[in-house]
Design a protein around this motif. Sequence first.
Motif, PDB file in Angstrom:
ATOM      1  N   ARG A 192     -23.281 -13.720  57.156  1.00  7.02           N
ATOM      2  CA  ARG A 192     -23.634 -12.450  56.402  1.00  7.02           C
ATOM      3  C   ARG A 192     -23.383 -12.454  55.038  1.00  7.02           C
ATOM      4  O   ARG A 192     -24.012 -11.508  54.275  1.00  7.02           O
ATOM      5  CB  ARG A 192     -22.665 -11.383  57.096  1.00  7.02           C
ATOM      6  CG  ARG A 192     -22.822 -11.154  58.520  1.00  7.02           C
ATOM      7  CD  ARG A 192     -22.188  -9.598  58.981  1.00  7.02           C
ATOM      8  NE  ARG A 192     -22.779  -8.520  58.283  1.00  7.02           N
ATOM      9  CZ  ARG A 192     -23.110  -7.410  58.715  1.00  7.02           C
ATOM     10  NH1 ARG A 192     -22.918  -7.080  59.986  1.00  7.02           N
ATOM     11  NH2 ARG A 192     -23.783  -6.425  57.897  1.00  7.02           N
ATOM     12  N   ALA A 193     -22.951 -13.475  54.350  1.00  6.26           N
ATOM     13  CA  ALA A 193     -22.797 -13.874  53.043  1.00  6.26           C
ATOM     14  C   ALA A 193     -24.262 -13.974  52.500  1.00  6.26           C
ATOM     15  O   ALA A 193     -24.610 -13.625  51.035  1.00  6.26           O
ATOM     16  CB  ALA A 193     -22.024 -15.085  52.780  1.00  6.26           C
ATOM     17  N   ARG A 230     -18.917  -9.216  53.040  1.00  2.00           N
ATOM     18  CA  ARG A 230     -19.883  -8.569  52.035  1.00  2.00           C
ATOM     19  C   ARG A 230     -20.984  -9.653  51.614  1.00  2.00           C
ATOM     20  O   ARG A 230     -20.854 -10.982  52.016  1.00  2.00           O
ATOM     21  CB  ARG A 230     -19.183  -8.224  50.801  1.00  2.00           C
ATOM     22  CG  ARG A 230     -18.767  -9.304  49.977  1.00  2.00           C
ATOM     23  CD  ARG A 230     -17.917  -8.839  48.883  1.00  2.00           C
ATOM     24  NE  ARG A 230     -17.568  -9.868  47.741  1.00  2.00           N
ATOM     25  CZ  ARG A 230     -18.465 -10.326  46.861  1.00  2.00           C
ATOM     26  NH1 ARG A 230     -19.723  -9.647  46.791  1.00  2.00           N
ATOM     27  NH2 ARG A 230     -17.974 -11.247  46.074  1.00  2.00           N
ATOM     28  N   ILE A 231     -21.828  -9.023  51.219  1.00  2.00           N
ATOM     29  CA  ILE A 231     -23.325 -10.024  50.663  1.00  2.00           C
ATOM     30  C   ILE A 231     -22.902 -10.797  49.438  1.00  2.00           C
ATOM     31  O   ILE A 231     -22.332 -10.093  48.629  1.00  2.00           O
ATOM     32  CB  ILE A 231     -24.530  -9.306  50.495  1.00  2.00           C
ATOM     33  CG1 ILE A 231     -25.169  -8.622  51.875  1.00  2.00           C
ATOM     34  CG2 ILE A 231     -25.789 -10.089  49.789  1.00  2.00           C
ATOM     35  CD1 ILE A 231     -26.241  -7.636  51.891  1.00  2.00           C
ATOM     36  N   ARG A 232     -23.025 -11.961  49.351  1.00  2.00           N
ATOM     37  CA  ARG A 232     -22.574 -12.843  48.147  1.00  2.00           C
ATOM     38  C   ARG A 232     -23.998 -13.463  47.474  1.00  2.00           C
ATOM     39  O   ARG A 232     -23.878 -13.900  46.349  1.00  2.00           O
ATOM     40  CB  ARG A 232     -21.656 -13.795  48.439  1.00  2.00           C
ATOM     41  CG  ARG A 232     -20.114 -13.363  48.812  1.00  2.00           C
ATOM     42  CD  ARG A 232     -19.440 -14.401  49.706  1.00  2.00           C
ATOM     43  NE  ARG A 232     -18.437 -13.544  50.572  1.00  2.00           N
ATOM     44  CZ  ARG A 232     -17.368 -13.144  49.925  1.00  2.00           C
ATOM     45  NH1 ARG A 232     -17.057 -13.468  48.772  1.00  2.00           N
ATOM     46  NH2 ARG A 232     -16.494 -12.872  51.022  1.00  2.00           N
ATOM     47  N   ALA A 233     -24.883 -13.731  48.127  1.00  2.00           N
ATOM     48  CA  ALA A 233     -26.186 -14.455  47.805  1.00  2.00           C
ATOM     49  C   ALA A 233     -27.367 -13.518  48.206  1.00  2.00           C
ATOM     50  O   ALA A 233     -27.533 -13.160  49.306  1.00  2.00           O
ATOM     51  CB  ALA A 233     -26.338 -15.743  48.385  1.00  2.00           C
ATOM     52  N   LYS A 277     -22.218  -8.148  41.126  1.00  2.00           N
ATOM     53  CA  LYS A 277     -21.012  -8.774  41.931  1.00  2.00           C
ATOM     54  C   LYS A 277     -21.703  -9.998  42.963  1.00  2.00           C
ATOM     55  O   LYS A 277     -20.766 -10.571  43.555  1.00  2.00           O
ATOM     56  CB  LYS A 277     -20.395  -7.790  42.902  1.00  2.00           C
ATOM     57  CG  LYS A 277     -19.766  -6.681  42.059  1.00  2.00           C
ATOM     58  CD  LYS A 277     -18.552  -6.003  42.836  1.00  2.00           C
ATOM     59  CE  LYS A 277     -17.684  -5.395  41.742  1.00  2.00           C
ATOM     60  NZ  LYS A 277     -18.271  -3.920  41.214  1.00  2.00           N
ATOM     61  N   LEU A 278     -22.777 -10.284  42.648  1.00  2.00           N
ATOM     62  CA  LEU A 278     -23.524 -11.377  43.523  1.00  2.00           C
ATOM     63  C   LEU A 278     -22.879 -12.604  42.731  1.00  2.00           C
ATOM     64  O   LEU A 278     -22.926 -12.945  41.837  1.00  2.00           O
ATOM     65  CB  LEU A 278     -24.911 -11.253  43.717  1.00  2.00           C
ATOM     66  CG  LEU A 278     -25.541 -10.364  44.390  1.00  2.00           C
ATOM     67  CD1 LEU A 278     -27.169 -10.205  44.148  1.00  2.00           C
ATOM     68  CD2 LEU A 278     -25.559 -10.643  45.722  1.00  2.00           C
ATOM     69  N   ASP A 279     -22.864 -13.736  43.961  1.00  2.00           N
ATOM     70  CA  ASP A 279     -22.591 -15.130  43.413  1.00  2.00           C
ATOM     71  C   ASP A 279     -23.973 -15.728  43.186  1.00  2.00           C
ATOM     72  O   ASP A 279     -23.919 -16.634  42.412  1.00  2.00           O
ATOM     73  CB  ASP A 279     -21.947 -15.773  44.582  1.00  2.00           C
ATOM     74  CG  ASP A 279     -20.514 -15.348  44.648  1.00  2.00           C
ATOM     75  OD1 ASP A 279     -19.867 -14.597  43.928  1.00  2.00           O
ATOM     76  OD2 ASP A 279     -19.846 -15.934  45.963  1.00  2.00           O
ATOM     77  N   LEU A 280     -24.711 -15.303  43.841  1.00  2.00           N
ATOM     78  CA  LEU A 280     -26.221 -15.850  43.655  1.00  2.00           C
ATOM     79  C   LEU A 280     -27.376 -15.035  43.898  1.00  2.00           C
ATOM     80  O   LEU A 280     -27.467 -14.409  44.769  1.00  2.00           O
ATOM     81  CB  LEU A 280     -26.323 -17.154  44.573  1.00  2.00           C
ATOM     82  CG  LEU A 280     -27.571 -18.025  44.482  1.00  2.00           C
ATOM     83  CD1 LEU A 280     -27.778 -18.667  43.172  1.00  2.00           C
ATOM     84  CD2 LEU A 280     -27.793 -18.856  45.675  1.00  2.00           C
ATOM     85  N   LEU A 281     -28.269 -14.904  42.717  1.00  2.00           N
ATOM     86  CA  LEU A 281     -29.347 -13.973  43.037  1.00  2.00           C
ATOM     87  C   LEU A 281     -30.464 -14.837  42.750  1.00  2.00           C
ATOM     88  O   LEU A 281     -30.736 -15.554  41.451  1.00  2.00           O
ATOM     89  CB  LEU A 281     -29.312 -12.847  42.030  1.00  2.00           C
ATOM     90  CG  LEU A 281     -30.451 -11.883  41.946  1.00  2.00           C
ATOM     91  CD1 LEU A 281     -31.115 -11.419  43.207  1.00  2.00           C
ATOM     92  CD2 LEU A 281     -30.314 -10.717  40.873  1.00  2.00           C
ATOM     93  N   VAL A 282     -31.285 -15.032  43.490  1.00  2.00           N
ATOM     94  CA  VAL A 282     -32.908 -15.836  43.461  1.00  2.00           C
ATOM     95  C   VAL A 282     -33.946 -14.841  43.477  1.00  2.00           C
ATOM     96  O   VAL A 282     -33.976 -14.187  44.497  1.00  2.00           O
ATOM     97  CB  VAL A 282     -32.975 -17.046  44.234  1.00  2.00           C
ATOM     98  CG1 VAL A 282     -34.121 -17.495  44.007  1.00  2.00           C
ATOM     99  CG2 VAL A 282     -31.639 -17.856  44.386  1.00  2.00           C
ATOM    100  N   CYS A 283     -34.817 -14.965  42.723  1.00  2.00           N
ATOM    101  CA  CYS A 283     -36.049 -14.013  42.721  1.00  2.00           C
ATOM    102  C   CYS A 283     -37.178 -15.139  42.943  1.00  2.00           C
ATOM    103  O   CYS A 283     -37.376 -16.122  42.184  1.00  2.00           O
ATOM    104  CB  CYS A 283     -36.342 -13.440  41.701  1.00  2.00           C
ATOM    105  SG  CYS A 283     -35.356 -11.841  41.681  1.00  2.00           S
ATOM    106  N   LEU A 284     -38.150 -14.880  44.269  1.00  8.73           N
ATOM    107  CA  LEU A 284     -39.390 -15.694  44.242  1.00  8.73           C
ATOM    108  C   LEU A 284     -40.365 -14.633  43.607  1.00  8.73           C
ATOM    109  O   LEU A 284     -40.738 -13.764  44.240  1.00  8.73           O
ATOM    110  CB  LEU A 284     -39.636 -15.938  45.568  1.00  8.73           C
ATOM    111  CG  LEU A 284     -38.496 -16.729  46.530  1.00  8.73           C
ATOM    112  CD1 LEU A 284     -39.144 -17.105  47.868  1.00  8.73           C
ATOM    113  CD2 LEU A 284     -38.171 -17.958  45.889  1.00  8.73           C
TER     114      LEU A 284
END
Length: 706
Positions: free
Chosen positions: A82-83, A373-376, A400-407
């Motif tokens: 769920r992360a 909670r969502i982390r990435a 609050k995200l540990d990782l945000l990636v956009c394609l």
Amino acid sequence: MEIDVEDGRMVRVRPDGSQSPYGAYLCPKGLASIDFHNGAENRLLQSLKKRPDGAFLPIDATQALDEIGAKLAHLLAAHGPRAIAVYHGTGAYRSVLGAQMERAFLAAVGTPNFFSSMTIDQSAKMVTMARMGVMASGKHSLRDTDVALLAGGNPVVTHQGAPFALAESGAPAKSFQAARDRGCKIIIVDPRRTETARFADLLIQPLPGHDAALFAAIAHILLRDGRHDGDFLLRWAIQLDALRIALAPFTPEMAASRAQVPVEQIEQAARWLGEAKRPYAGSGTGPSMATHSNLADHMIEVVNALAGGYRRAGDIIRNPGTLKPKDGVEMAVSPSRSFEHAPKCVSADVGPLLGELPTALLPREIAADSPDRIRALICFGGDPLKGMGDPGFATAGFDKLDLLVCLDSRMNATGERADYVIATSQPFERHEISVPGDALFPEPFVQYTTPVVERPKGVIDDWAFFWAVAARMNLSLTFKYWTYGARFEDIALGLPLDPEQRPDPEALCRFLASESLVPFETIKASPSGVRPDLPPRSILPAPPGSTGRLHLCPPDVARELADLAAEPEEVGYGYRLICRRILHALNGAFVETREVRRRFPVNYAHMNPDDMAAAGIGDGDLVEIASPYGVIRTLARAESRLRPGVVSMTHMFGRLVGSGDPVADGGANVGELTSLTQDLQPINYMPRFSAVPINVTAVDKTTLTA
Ligand SMILES: Nc1nc2c(c(=O)[nH]1)N[C@H]1C(S)=C(S)[C@@H](COP(=O)(O)OP(=O)(O)OC[C@H]3O[C@@H](n4cnc5c(=O)[nH]c(N)nc54)[C@H](O)[C@@H]3O)O[C@H]1N2
Ligand SMILES: Nc1nc2c(c(=O)[nH]1)N[C@H]1C(S)=C(S)[C@@H](COP(=O)(O)OP(=O)(O)OC[C@H]3O[C@@H](n4cnc5c(=O)[nH]c(N)nc54)[C@H](O)[C@@H]3O)O[C@H]1N2
Ligand SMILES: [Mo]
């Protein structure tokens, strides 16, 4: 499309009508996409990584995949599936292999955290399916309908058609003209006299936000006059008595006074729908974004159920699908009420709709004080921070995200806050097969395309991102042909992918054609597509003992109708802000093209000229627009197509948070006027994006230069 390529570069393009079910047709965004491929609009040609100081630096795609794969593997091991979450935006719908590989990735991770632009779009339709059920026979096609009602949609501009509105998504005006020529009556319900309304036999211009009352009144009239299909209802529906009781307050007079339309227009629409043999009532985004959107959609489907809006046994199926053909059956499928079941959100007691959790809850799902909670977040072809509105609240969550990636192949508001922006390919550089349109084309059609030009060196395909990251996470993917409504694990046919061996995109497309009525080699041999001559199919009678029923008026719907009937008038605001789309842009995409910039230096606040005169606002004046939730500035523009009392603006313009100077910002973000914490619908948490209460005041332009 027929594209001329010179020295590896696309130079000219023409529509190719040789096989297309729409004939030769090209829209301005099709044209603009050629320029975009060629680098217009600052197309991203390299992936980017954010440095600690906030600046982006180019990064080699392989390096980025290594880093992202390692980070995701760590989060998965430390916090469980769920992360990890994915947001699937409008751009992802046109990336066929990407969207299928994304499904395989989600299944391998085992996360329920799938979000998309659908739940901030017309998810009222998903709520209705889950609360009322569906007829497995589907609705009539525009080519067969004799009375067609469209509320709050403008397909001549948006090309939005099946499965939501009735329209054809290529050459839409031609299809409306053909329907009229056949004698089909067209009813448009829209506060604005839209481009589509030129085909209307009846145009109803209500105040926005009153569709629930309007359609409740139409249903009320159908029942009052006995114009409902009693046999059909007896066989396939329950709760007709509860519906009658709940609709009692919704007299045509009551709805007419709320929506401020002549009562005769409501009576006339009901009469035409009631008399029709194959009526169709549907909507675009208008009612699905305005006040009481879920109830509005439920009432539209109630009208279809009463008036005969669903196909019956023996009715023709113009397109059962070619790649994955499906029979149509006259049979009700009972409501799933899936939102009442696990897997639920961590921040609210709500489960999925068609396998998706509400995007409006995404910031809370990230910020929640929960081990789950969502982390990435992987954001695939979208700009959720701009799309979901309330940027202050949304950004606080995303931070609050540990990782945000956009394609993406553009830098957008979400990308600016990402850790990585992965530059991905565009359609003419990759393999595509017509999965998204398969059963939605007006007649059978299938097409496979291979790259017309090479993709730029720094760019990867969307599907390759999901495959490569999974490989780095030691996950095995099984590639499948997923369609809406299906649970991935229930799809039997799958292609296991080797994490060591990069899949061949043609083999993936060939796999997607495993069940095709036209063999893949035939499809491949005809780059213009194939319009197969298939024997006609018709809706089959229900198998004996079918127990599915449409729930016309479940207790929650009855309660919402009672609340609506008792609702006091909303006061204190001079206007209602409504949504609107423009021909030359597709949400946030193409907004920065020269053509859009020439026409729309800002997204104007369109207003009725009489309203402007009364308020002392001139054409082109700087105005301030205040809702209960925020304030923006833009330029006013007179438009007599709008009824008084409404202001119409396009979304996805300007900066996420405006500077106060709309011209410098390239427009204003209407999302600043909406809220992610108040005025949300039950179940889908749909924000109020239309019929937003606002005040408009003129501002002295010299304040900009001061
Ligand atoms: N050119 C172009 N095409 C697009 C897009 C684009 O941005 N540009 N976007 C794509 C996307 S993501 C989508 S979802 C579709 C949307 O496709 P459509 O639903 O056709 O989109 P709109 O043109 O915004 O039409 C909404 C209509 O609803 C009316 N409306 C607003 N509020 C109300 C209300 O309360 N009641 C009623 N009855 N009407 C109301 C508005 O005046 C407007 O005419 O278009 C897709 N196609
Ligand atoms: N106030 C208000 N808010 C709204 C609306 C409204 O009418 N009013 N409309 C709502 C609706 S209907 C929607 S759908 C959402 C839109 O919300 P989103 O779908 O999140 O936003 P888009 O701007 O459509 O983002 C699409 C992105 O996909 C990228 N893209 C295009 N092609 C590709 C591709 O092949 N691959 C990849 N990876 N990326 C690609 C584009 O560059 C663009 O950045 O906004 C919603 N928000
Ligand atoms: Mo949308």
